[in-house]
Design a protein around this motif. Structure first.
Motif, PDB file in Angstrom:
ATOM      1  N   ALA A  82      78.759 -69.519 -10.419  1.00  0.00           N
ATOM      2  CA  ALA A  82      79.748 -70.432 -10.414  1.00  0.00           C
ATOM      3  C   ALA A  82      81.077 -69.899 -10.270  1.00  0.00           C
ATOM      4  N   PHE A 117      77.369 -78.896 -12.382  1.00  0.00           N
ATOM      5  CA  PHE A 117      77.453 -77.986 -11.487  1.00  0.00           C
ATOM      6  C   PHE A 117      76.332 -77.963 -10.657  1.00  0.00           C
ATOM      7  N   HIS A 131      79.071 -75.762  -5.375  1.00  0.00           N
ATOM      8  CA  HIS A 131      79.704 -74.484  -5.193  1.00  0.00           C
ATOM      9  C   HIS A 131      79.177 -73.833  -3.655  1.00  0.00           C
ATOM     10  N   LEU A 137      79.959 -81.022  -9.016  1.00  0.00           N
ATOM     11  CA  LEU A 137      80.764 -79.835  -8.309  1.00  0.00           C
ATOM     12  C   LEU A 137      79.890 -78.923  -7.670  1.00  0.00           C
ATOM     13  N   PHE A 190      90.697 -74.877 -10.699  1.00  0.00           N
ATOM     14  CA  PHE A 190      89.292 -75.566 -11.388  1.00  0.00           C
ATOM     15  C   PHE A 190      89.975 -75.842 -12.738  1.00  0.00           C
ATOM     16  N   ASN A 213      84.598 -74.517  -3.685  1.00  0.00           N
ATOM     17  CA  ASN A 213      83.945 -75.709  -4.512  1.00  0.00           C
ATOM     18  C   ASN A 213      84.506 -77.173  -3.914  1.00  0.00           C
ATOM     19  N   ASN A 267      84.975 -70.467 -11.004  1.00  0.00           N
ATOM     20  CA  ASN A 267      85.801 -70.979 -11.944  1.00  0.00           C
ATOM     21  C   ASN A 267      87.099 -70.259 -11.960  1.00  0.00           C
TER      22      ASN A 267
END
Length: 221
Positions: free
Chosen positions: A58, A41, A178, A176, A64, A210, A60
């Motif tokens: 994060a 991440f 963000h 990934l 995802f 993302n 999620n």
């Protein structure tokens, strides 16, 4: 509201993955895992965690998690740094994880795990875990890859990923990103001793904001 555009990331990624070499010509002398990928991440300003190790930024969401379920189905073993392992061992064995994400929690517990640490005695116990002191990572990954079916994945573990990249042991890098600027935090790859050129692969944009970036590093420098 217009419907979301079709997500062709699966097709794009499969084409990219199929282009990755199953075995490098020089690997005959020293077998290695068929495919090693690192998944990390990152905030938009390059941090993998906040200054106090916080991860509350994060995103999620359901999209995802659906993508990530497909990712972990590729995985035959995990390689983790110590702190990532400790975090995973605490979270994925918790009642909350078993209740809300039972398939992922079951996978994380059952999959073989290699922890790179020089202090294994104080590691929390978790099914399927072994340790390495990190002094011979090529041999560690080759042995692990020979024992399992599927890819070897490095989740999180920025410093460990840097060491693997330096030694030419990563076939694919997945980051990934963000949509958040942390301003302060611990940044990716600060322990890399030198520049590494990467070949870009497919990019996947999620509705959350993302963006998954994929790269192919050089092998066996």
């Amino acid at each position: 509201m217009d419907p979301a555009p079709p997500n062709t990331a699966g097709e794009d990624y499969r084409a990219f993955a199929e282009s990755l070499p199953a075995q490098h010509p020089d690997d005959a002398a020293q077998p290695r895992a068929r495919h090693v990928f690192a998944f990390l991440f990152s905030s938009l300003d390059g941090c993998f965690e906040g200054p106090d190790h916080e991860l509350d930024w994060a995103l999620n969401d359901a999209e995802f998690f659906a993508w990530n379920r497909n990712q972990y189905r590729q995985v035959g073993a995990l390689v983790l740094g110590r702190r990532t392992y400790e975090h995973f061992a605490e979270f994925w064995t918790s009642p909350s994880a078993r209740e809300n994400m039972p398939d992922v929690a079951t996978f994380m517990t059952s999959v073989p795990k290699l922890v790179v640490t020089r202090d294994p005695a104080s590691l929390p116990s978790w099914t399927g875990t072994r340790h390495s002191d990190g002094r011979d990572l090529p041999s560690d990954l080759a042995r692990l890859g020979a024992e399992v079916t599927g890819d070897v994945a490095v989740f999180g573990s920025s410093d460990l990923t840097s060491s693997l990249l330096e030694q030419g042991l990563v076939d694919e890098l997945r980051i990934l990103v963000h949509p958040v600027l942390l301003g302060r935090g611990n940044r990716l790859f600060t322990t890399l001793p030198q520049r590494i050129e990467l070949q870009a692969g497919p990019t996947t944009a999620f509705r959350s904001g993302n963006v998954l970036l994929t790269y192919r590093p050089p092998r066996d420098p």
